[in-house]
Write a protein that holds these residues in place. Structure first.
Motif, PDB file in Angstrom:
ATOM      1  N   GLU A   8       0.840  -1.188   0.000  1.00  0.00           N
ATOM      2  CA  GLU A   8       0.000   0.000   0.000  1.00  0.00           C
ATOM      3  C   GLU A   8       0.877   1.241   0.000  1.00  0.00           C
ATOM      4  OE1 GLU A   8      -2.993   0.190   3.005  1.00  0.00           O
ATOM      5  OE2 GLU A   8      -3.887  -1.716   2.399  1.00  0.00           O
ATOM      6  N   VAL A   9       0.384   2.278  -0.657  1.00  0.00           N
ATOM      7  CA  VAL A   9       1.065   3.569  -0.632  1.00  0.00           C
ATOM      8  C   VAL A   9       0.680   4.227   0.685  1.00  0.00           C
ATOM      9  CG1 VAL A   9       1.375   5.794  -1.761  1.00  0.00           C
ATOM     10  CG2 VAL A   9       0.950   3.752  -3.143  1.00  0.00           C
ATOM     11  N   ASN A  10       1.669   4.484   1.538  1.00  0.00           N
ATOM     12  CA  ASN A  10       1.430   5.063   2.855  1.00  0.00           C
ATOM     13  C   ASN A  10       1.910   6.499   2.896  1.00  0.00           C
ATOM     14  OD1 ASN A  10       0.438   2.652   4.117  1.00  0.00           O
ATOM     15  ND2 ASN A  10       2.530   1.885   4.060  1.00  0.00           N
ATOM     16  N   GLY A  11       1.237   7.294   3.702  1.00  0.00           N
ATOM     17  CA  GLY A  11       1.623   8.692   3.867  1.00  0.00           C
ATOM     18  C   GLY A  11       2.606   8.858   4.996  1.00  0.00           C
ATOM     19  N   GLY A  12       2.609  10.031   5.566  1.00  0.00           N
ATOM     20  CA  GLY A  12       3.518  10.349   6.648  1.00  0.00           C
ATOM     21  C   GLY A  12       3.085   9.718   7.956  1.00  0.00           C
ATOM     22  N   TYR A  13       3.959   9.831   8.952  1.00  0.00           N
ATOM     23  CA  TYR A  13       3.663   9.267  10.269  1.00  0.00           C
ATOM     24  C   TYR A  13       4.415  10.046  11.326  1.00  0.00           C
ATOM     25  CZ  TYR A  13       8.227   7.094   9.679  1.00  0.00           C
ATOM     26  OH  TYR A  13       9.559   6.887   9.462  1.00  0.00           O
ATOM     27  N   GLY A  14       3.945   9.968  12.522  1.00  0.00           N
ATOM     28  CA  GLY A  14       4.620  10.594  13.663  1.00  0.00           C
ATOM     29  C   GLY A  14       4.446  12.093  13.692  1.00  0.00           C
ATOM     30  N   LYS A  15       4.740  12.679  14.840  1.00  0.00           N
ATOM     31  CA  LYS A  15       4.558  14.124  14.987  1.00  0.00           C
ATOM     32  C   LYS A  15       5.657  14.925  14.299  1.00  0.00           C
ATOM     33  CE  LYS A  15       6.759  14.627  19.508  1.00  0.00           C
ATOM     34  NZ  LYS A  15       6.544  15.053  20.878  1.00  0.00           N
ATOM     35  N   GLY A  16       6.699  14.253  13.864  1.00  0.00           N
ATOM     36  CA  GLY A  16       7.770  14.946  13.138  1.00  0.00           C
ATOM     37  C   GLY A  16       7.458  15.119  11.655  1.00  0.00           C
ATOM     38  N   GLY A  17       6.334  14.569  11.195  1.00  0.00           N
ATOM     39  CA  GLY A  17       5.951  14.724   9.801  1.00  0.00           C
ATOM     40  C   GLY A  17       6.793  13.904   8.840  1.00  0.00           C
ATOM     41  N   PHE A  18       7.288  12.754   9.281  1.00  0.00           N
ATOM     42  CA  PHE A  18       8.092  11.898   8.421  1.00  0.00           C
ATOM     43  C   PHE A  18       7.246  11.351   7.281  1.00  0.00           C
ATOM     44  CE2 PHE A  18      10.106  11.655  12.596  1.00  0.00           C
ATOM     45  CZ  PHE A  18      11.372  12.095  12.262  1.00  0.00           C
ATOM     46  N   GLN A  19       7.814  11.243   6.102  1.00  0.00           N
ATOM     47  CA  GLN A  19       7.096  10.763   4.928  1.00  0.00           C
ATOM     48  C   GLN A  19       7.685   9.445   4.452  1.00  0.00           C
ATOM     49  OE1 GLN A  19       4.411  12.107   3.125  1.00  0.00           O
ATOM     50  NE2 GLN A  19       4.533  10.163   2.066  1.00  0.00           N
ATOM     51  N   ASN A  20       6.828   8.451   4.219  1.00  0.00           N
ATOM     52  CA  ASN A  20       7.267   7.197   3.619  1.00  0.00           C
ATOM     53  C   ASN A  20       7.524   7.429   2.134  1.00  0.00           C
ATOM     54  OD1 ASN A  20       6.979   5.519   5.933  1.00  0.00           O
ATOM     55  ND2 ASN A  20       4.782   5.474   5.614  1.00  0.00           N
ATOM     56  N   GLY A  21       8.348   6.595   1.528  1.00  0.00           N
ATOM     57  CA  GLY A  21       8.570   6.670   0.088  1.00  0.00           C
ATOM     58  C   GLY A  21       7.283   6.330  -0.652  1.00  0.00           C
ATOM     59  N   LEU A  22       7.074   6.942  -1.805  1.00  0.00           N
ATOM     60  CA  LEU A  22       5.848   6.732  -2.569  1.00  0.00           C
ATOM     61  C   LEU A  22       6.023   5.721  -3.690  1.00  0.00           C
ATOM     62  CD1 LEU A  22       4.626  10.433  -2.737  1.00  0.00           C
ATOM     63  CD2 LEU A  22       3.896   8.624  -1.165  1.00  0.00           C
ATOM     64  N   VAL A  23       7.242   5.197  -3.884  1.00  0.00           N
ATOM     65  CA  VAL A  23       7.506   4.200  -4.922  1.00  0.00           C
ATOM     66  C   VAL A  23       7.373   2.812  -4.303  1.00  0.00           C
ATOM     67  CG1 VAL A  23       9.232   3.297  -6.527  1.00  0.00           C
ATOM     68  CG2 VAL A  23       9.080   5.757  -6.128  1.00  0.00           C
ATOM     69  N   LEU A  24       6.602   1.944  -4.943  1.00  0.00           N
ATOM     70  CA  LEU A  24       6.432   0.569  -4.469  1.00  0.00           C
ATOM     71  C   LEU A  24       7.342  -0.349  -5.272  1.00  0.00           C
ATOM     72  CD1 LEU A  24       2.540   0.445  -4.191  1.00  0.00           C
ATOM     73  CD2 LEU A  24       4.205   0.970  -2.403  1.00  0.00           C
ATOM     74  N   HIS A  25       8.037  -1.249  -4.593  1.00  0.00           N
ATOM     75  CA  HIS A  25       8.956  -2.193  -5.236  1.00  0.00           C
ATOM     76  C   HIS A  25       8.457  -3.617  -4.999  1.00  0.00           C
ATOM     77  CE1 HIS A  25      12.103   0.853  -5.868  1.00  0.00           C
ATOM     78  NE2 HIS A  25      11.646   1.365  -4.748  1.00  0.00           N
ATOM     79  N   PHE A  26       8.556  -4.450  -6.042  1.00  0.00           N
ATOM     80  CA  PHE A  26       8.147  -5.856  -5.951  1.00  0.00           C
ATOM     81  C   PHE A  26       9.236  -6.717  -6.573  1.00  0.00           C
ATOM     82  CE2 PHE A  26       4.300  -3.377  -6.008  1.00  0.00           C
ATOM     83  CZ  PHE A  26       3.497  -3.985  -5.053  1.00  0.00           C
ATOM     84  N   GLY A  27       9.634  -7.783  -5.879  1.00  0.00           N
ATOM     85  CA  GLY A  27      10.581  -8.750  -6.429  1.00  0.00           C
ATOM     86  C   GLY A  27       9.818  -9.861  -7.115  1.00  0.00           C
ATOM     87  N   LEU A  28      10.158 -10.135  -8.369  1.00  0.00           N
ATOM     88  CA  LEU A  28       9.421 -11.136  -9.143  1.00  0.00           C
ATOM     89  C   LEU A  28      10.178 -12.449  -9.297  1.00  0.00           C
ATOM     90  CD1 LEU A  28       7.973  -8.886 -11.988  1.00  0.00           C
ATOM     91  CD2 LEU A  28       7.028  -9.379  -9.727  1.00  0.00           C
ATOM     92  N   GLY A  29      11.337 -12.566  -8.686  1.00  0.00           N
ATOM     93  CA  GLY A  29      12.116 -13.801  -8.833  1.00  0.00           C
ATOM     94  C   GLY A  29      12.482 -14.018 -10.289  1.00  0.00           C
ATOM     95  N   THR A  30      12.235 -15.205 -10.798  1.00  0.00           N
ATOM     96  CA  THR A  30      12.592 -15.525 -12.185  1.00  0.00           C
ATOM     97  C   THR A  30      11.457 -15.250 -13.171  1.00  0.00           C
ATOM     98  OG1 THR A  30      11.907 -17.818 -11.883  1.00  0.00           O
ATOM     99  CG2 THR A  30      14.236 -17.294 -11.458  1.00  0.00           C
ATOM    100  N   ALA A  31      10.312 -14.760 -12.676  1.00  0.00           N
ATOM    101  CA  ALA A  31       9.170 -14.486 -13.559  1.00  0.00           C
ATOM    102  C   ALA A  31       9.502 -13.343 -14.515  1.00  0.00           C
ATOM    103  CB  ALA A  31       7.942 -14.129 -12.736  1.00  0.00           C
TER     104      ALA A  31
END
Length: 91
Positions: free
Chosen positions: A29-52
């Motif tokens: 899921e794309v998550n927003g910021g967290y905590g009272k310091g206004g930290f922001q999660n990255g907005l790029v999602l990464h998926f490992g597909l193995g050999t597919a």
């Protein structure tokens, strides 16, 4: 990277993405910021597909209808997905 259209926030925070490849399904899921310091999660999602080589991607957008889109992508590439337009390969 996801980009929301009208009715969805531009950063697509709250979107859920399922990727199925090689018989394995991963969800992020794309998550927003967290905590009272206004930290922001990255907005790029990464998926490992193995050999597919290909994967099926389903995006559930965080709009009022929780609309979904499903499409196929090729491994070893990065994509930008704009709601209603599908994936565009990044250089």
């Amino acid at each position: 990277t996801l980009k929301g259209a009208a009715g969805t926030n531009a950063a697509a925070i709250g979107a859920r993405v399922q990727v199925t490849a090689g018989g394995v399904t991963q969800t992020r899921e794309v998550n927003g910021g967290y905590g009272k310091g206004g930290f922001q999660n990255g907005l790029v999602l990464h998926f490992g597909l193995g050999t597919a080589c290909d994967a099926e991607v389903t995006v559930r957008w965080p709009d009022a209808a929780l609309s979904t889109e499903t499409f196929e992508v090729t491994s070893r590439k990065r994509y930008v997905v704009t709601q209603g337009q599908g994936p565009v390969e990044m250089d």
